[in-house]
Design an enzyme around this catalytic site. Structure first.
Site, short mmCIF file in Angstrom:
data_model
loop_
_atom_site.label_atom_id
_atom_site.label_comp_id
_atom_site.label_asym_id
_atom_site.label_seq_id
_atom_site.Cartn_x
_atom_site.Cartn_y
_atom_site.Cartn_z
N LYS A 173 -1.01 -5.54 5.79
CA LYS A 173 -0.88 -6.70 4.89
C LYS A 173 -2.26 -7.29 4.64
O LYS A 173 -3.15 -7.18 5.51
CB LYS A 173 0.03 -7.77 5.52
CG LYS A 173 0.64 -8.69 4.49
CD LYS A 173 1.80 -7.99 3.79
CE LYS A 173 2.45 -8.86 2.75
NZ LYS A 173 3.75 -8.29 2.35
N ARG B 239 2.22 6.19 11.17
CA ARG B 239 2.24 7.04 9.98
C ARG B 239 1.13 6.55 9.05
O ARG B 239 0.81 5.35 9.02
CB ARG B 239 3.57 6.91 9.23
CG ARG B 239 4.73 7.54 9.96
CD ARG B 239 5.83 7.93 9.00
NE ARG B 239 7.05 8.26 9.70
CZ ARG B 239 7.26 9.41 10.33
NH1 ARG B 239 6.34 10.35 10.35
NH2 ARG B 239 8.40 9.63 10.95
N SER C 291 7.37 0.88 -4.64
CA SER C 291 5.93 1.18 -4.51
C SER C 291 5.76 2.62 -4.00
O SER C 291 4.83 3.33 -4.40
CB SER C 291 5.26 0.22 -3.55
OG SER C 291 4.94 -0.99 -4.21
N LYS D 52 9.80 -2.64 8.41
CA LYS D 52 10.51 -2.47 7.13
C LYS D 52 10.42 -1.02 6.65
O LYS D 52 11.41 -0.40 6.27
CB LYS D 52 9.85 -3.40 6.12
CG LYS D 52 10.53 -3.51 4.80
CD LYS D 52 9.77 -4.48 3.90
CE LYS D 52 9.58 -5.85 4.53
NZ LYS D 52 8.94 -6.81 3.64
#
Ligand code: NAD
Length: 471
Positions: A106, A66, A364, A94
């Site tokens: 990350k 995605r 977020s 997650k």
């Protein structure tokens, strides 16, 4: 600290344990597991004294099933390619687990933050952002960094400003980074979101009668004794919300050492004292450990242990001695795969990181949505709802022939503020997420971590299958 495999290998051990239970083609599993790209960036920093130093940083894109990919970035002396890859993988799982429409990413910059002046830090963050822009590694539709260890609103504001300066009038540019100050398009509630999510998830776990019976603990948070490692963004806020709901923070483990007090520690006092340069060890307590032995504080007597600092702190060396009945993982990857096995065998409930600290990326996500809507949540309907409540109460007053006290109006005739909506969306996500993994754990007779990985793998696999990439 005892020996353990590299961090990404640990995450893959957890993945493999869950994948074994599922029936997917090996190729699909390998694709889900693989890290799609890791960028190693190095650039020069001109220090305040005029010398030049080379700074190393990374950005890992674990999965683009995605888009955009999403994940914070950290400032940490021990940052490495392996760490950033593992953390990006955890972000994939997650986001899938709590139904956020993102792939996993990350970032990290390998520095000890306290060794640099504010002006130097600003130069580092701005240059890092510039390097990300050059590689198409930041943007509202490609990759959206946010805060992680050592990164607060100031660092995010520098990143945001640098992106804006380079984005040439892109209308959704504020969606390129989350964790921004509210005045810069951030969302209310983001700063404390991860800790608040840890609180919601832990509260949900201790509210389950069968689980508490298995652990031989009373129901609810009231009086639960908690030890926290890391009193930063996640640990402080988690502790604050848990204490407000009746738990007692009996121990804190930080860099300079660890402090224990069975009567309870005041996190605000500790935080304020440390912010002024003081040490935890100067405060009142019944037991204290110096910096070299501070990690032994994880073994202190308590009901719930919250590791909220760094990875691999619960390992085969200390897992047999952990006294907590519940480990609520605020940090990413605090427990090695072997230690997790030991704890499961000892009947310790582990609420896994990929679920429990998902509150940060959930809020977020709300911030990213806000950036695309260009409007504060609640702006359109807050007053409308307050007035609807007022009309409803006065209609009822007319029917029953009595007046309600003004407190009833204060409770019912209100519209939700942005913060109310954000916190409610976060609470919903954490409660729903808990019951999803609990249901899988019961159905498959596995621990919560394996259940969380099972649910994540299924969701990522579905995304690939729906796109026709795998049968
Ligand atoms: P932070 O920098 O705000 O706080 C980390 C704290 O841990 C600091 O107080 C630091 O002094 C302490 N610490 C560092 N090394 C330690 C050690 N060896 N022993 C004891 N204490 C130590 O970081 P944070 O944002 O709170 O992140 C903490 C953890 O939570 C990380 O694993 C991070 O990936 C994870 N996490 C953070 C967020 C977020 O929104 N900030 C979201 C999800 C997960």
């Amino acid at each position: 600290m005892s020996d353990h495999p590299p961090f990404f290998a640990q995450v893959n051990r957890y993945f493999d344990r869950a994948a074994e239970i599922l029936d997917y083609p090996q190729g699909l599993l390998e694709q889900i597991k693989a890290c799609n790209a890791v960028y190693h960036l190095s650039f020069p920093l001109k220090r305040d004294d005029g010398t030049i130093e080379v700074i190393h940083g990374w950005r890992a894109h674990h999965s683009q099933h995605r888009l955009p990919v999403k994940g914070g970035f950290r400032l940490a002396e021990q940052a490495s390619e392996d760490e950033v890859t593992a953390l990006a993988a955890l972000m994939t799982y997650k986001c899938a687990l709590v139904n956020l429409p993102y792939g996993g990413a990350k970032g990290a910059i390998r520095i000890e933050k306290s060794d640099y002046s504010e002006a130097e830090l600003e130069r580092i963050i701005r240059r890092y952002t510039f390097e990300l822009v050059r590689r198409n590694c930041i943007g509202p539709g490609v990759d959206v960094p946010g805060p992680d260890m050592g990164v607060g609103q100031q660092e995010i504001a520098w990143m945001h400003d640098t992106y804006l300066a380079l984005s040439d009038g892109e209308v959704n540019a504020p969606g390129a980074v989350t964790g921004k100050p509210v005045s810069q398009g951030g969302v209310r509630g983001r700063v404390e979101a991860t800790g608040r999510g840890v609180y919601f998830g832990t509260r949900e776990a201790v509210a389950q009668p069968e689980l508490m019976k298995q652990l031989d603990l009373p129901l609810g948070l009231e009086g639960k004794r908690i030890v926290i490692q890391g009193l930063g963004n996640v640990g402080y806020h988690a502790g604050k919300f848990l204490a407000e709901d009746g738990a007692v923070i009996v121990g804190v483990v930080e860099r300079e050492g660890a402090l224990y007090n069975p009567r309870g520690l005041d996190l605000d006092e500790i935080r304020a004292h440390r912010a002024e340069g003081g040490s935890l060890l100067e405060l009142e307590g019944s037991e204290r450990l110096g910096s070299s032995e501070g990690a032994a504080g994880l073994e202190w007597d308590c009901d719930i242990l919250i590791p909220a600092a760094i990875e691999n702190v619960i390992h085969t060396g200390n897992a047999p001695r952990i006294q907590a009945r519940i480990i609520a993982e605020g940090a990413n990857g605090p427990t090695t795969a072997d230690a997790s096995q030991i704890l499961t065998e000892r009947g310790v409930l582990q609420i896994p990181d990929l679920y429990l600290n998902a509150g940060g990326v959930t809020v977020s996500y709300f911030e990213w949505i806000k950036a695309h809507s260009h409007m504060r949540f609640g702006r359109m309907e807050r007053r409308f709802r307050a007035m609807a409540g007022e009309r409803m109460l006065s209609e009822v007053e007319g029917l029953v022939g009595k007046s309600f006290p003004s407190e009833a109006y204060n409770r019912v005739a209100v519209g939700a503020s942005e913060e109310d909506l954000v916190n409610s969306g976060l609470e919903e996500t954490m409660i729903e997420g808990f019951h999803e993994i609990r249901a899988t754990a019961l159905e498959r007779t596995v621990d919560l971590r394996t259940a969380a990985f099972i649910n994540s793998i299924q969701k990522v696999a579905l995304a690939y299958q729906e796109r026709g990439i795998f049968p």
